[in-house]
Design an enzyme around this catalytic site. Structure first.
Site, PDB file in Angstrom:
ATOM      1  N   LEU A  33     -22.775 -16.083 -51.272  1.00  0.00           N
ATOM      2  CA  LEU A  33     -22.550 -17.503 -50.992  1.00  0.00           C
ATOM      3  C   LEU A  33     -21.507 -18.098 -51.931  1.00  0.00           C
ATOM      4  CD1 LEU A  33     -26.206 -18.814 -50.393  1.00  0.00           C
ATOM      5  CD2 LEU A  33     -24.613 -17.738 -48.771  1.00  0.00           C
ATOM      6  N   HIS A  37     -20.213 -22.121 -48.144  1.00  0.00           N
ATOM      7  CA  HIS A  37     -21.578 -21.982 -47.621  1.00  0.00           C
ATOM      8  C   HIS A  37     -22.473 -23.107 -48.149  1.00  0.00           C
ATOM      9  CE1 HIS A  37     -20.529 -17.503 -47.633  1.00  0.00           C
ATOM     10  NE2 HIS A  37     -20.892 -17.710 -46.373  1.00  0.00           N
ATOM     11  N   VAL A 176     -13.729 -25.244 -46.418  1.00  0.00           N
ATOM     12  CA  VAL A 176     -13.577 -25.651 -47.824  1.00  0.00           C
ATOM     13  C   VAL A 176     -12.474 -24.785 -48.437  1.00  0.00           C
ATOM     14  CG1 VAL A 176     -14.749 -25.886 -50.055  1.00  0.00           C
ATOM     15  CG2 VAL A 176     -16.013 -26.307 -47.934  1.00  0.00           C
TER      16      VAL A 176
END
Ligand code: PAF
Length: 285
Positions: A33, A37, A176
């Protein structure tokens, strides 16, 4: 946060929460992650009463010679980060709990799965569609959060939900990025120092294509693609696989650009295979 390795326990936990009136938000992942995430988990926790996360490196979506064995596995850090981001339940099953026998069933979203990433990675989206359908079957009615970074995956999942009338509302989460524009990806950790410096070149190529449409008014799809290819060539460490301007819903390539459209790109930088995309003339990141 409740952590389980047992798919049936996960099903029961989510079913029980729903019976008590909770709206369930699901974020399927393969772990490793990163802040992308975590932003999706935060969004699910914000929008829903219970944020459920799955962590499973799905063997069905890796082709021969791909990085299944080497795919980063960082479960302890992932669980701490998911907890911090607001996850209420995490399913992290061992392979034998997910598949007690070799699955004979495949979910295939024909057409959509064969182009772009599907052409470079035959069978990849059948593996994704099959595991996502299984996760949806376990989770039950929910809102499911998928990153726009994997834009073709998002399109495949939307289509399978519509075709199979699954009780799932698919929510697209913005990509992102690092400050230099590189989209966050678990595979960025494969990049060496020079490669990391070169990798945002694929995003800059997307921006060059976007500008050519939005600012210069270019509408010839092939010219837009050439603009992206030329921009990519400025970065010798980027080995471009494809650049495309497509219709956002079925990813059909556009000879003549009609807005809104989507620009897609994929390339290798060292041993990392990177993909990225941007929206043109419409909603999305
Ligand atoms: O995007 C991913 O991490 C995977 O493709 C998914 C959706 C978890 C299926 O294995």
């Amino acid at each position: 946060m409740i952590v389980t390795g047992q798919p049936e326990e996960f099903r029961e936990l989510l079913g029980r929460a729903r019976a008590e009136g909770a709206v369930v938000g699901l974020h399927p992942t393969m772990g490793a992650l990163h802040p992308g995430h975590l932003a999706n988990i935060r969004q699910a926790a914000h929008d829903c009463d219970l944020a459920a996360v799955t962590i499973f490196v799905n063997p069905l979506q890796f082709g021969p010679g791909e990085d299944f064995e080497k795919y980063p596995r960082t479960l302890d850090q992932d669980l701490a980060a998911a907890d911090e981001a607001g996850a209420g339940v995490v399913l992290c099953p061992p392979p034998e709990a997910m598949f007690s026998q070799v699955p004979l069933t495949t979910v295939a979203v024909r057409g959509l799965s064969g182009r772009w990433e599907g052409a470079s990675r035959p069978g990849h989206f059948d593996g994704v569609a099959t595991i996502v359908t299984k996760l949806f079957a376990l989770a039950g009615e929910c809102r499911a959060y998928f990153g726009e970074k994997d834009f073709q995956q998002l399109a495949v999942v939307r289509r399978l939900v519509a075709d199979l009338s699954l009780p799932v509302e698919v929510v697209a989460c913005p990509t992102v990025r690092e400050p230099d524009g590189l989209a966050l990806s678990s595979r960025n950790r494969y990049l060496g120092q020079d490669e990391r410096r070169a990798a945002p070149g694929i995003y800059w190529a997307l921006l060059a294509g976007k500008r050519s449409i939005e600012e210069d008014g270019l509408r010839d799809g092939h010219e837009v693609v050439r603009t992206m290819v030329r921009a990519c060539e400025r970065e010798p460490l980027v080995d471009l696989e494809y650049a495309a301007v497509v219709r956002p819903d079925d990813l059909e390539p556009l000879d003549e650009v009609v807005l809104p459209a989507r620009l897609l790109i994929a390339g290798r930088v060292g041993r990392a295979r990177l993909i990225d995309n941007v929206a043109v003339g419409g909603e999305g990141t």
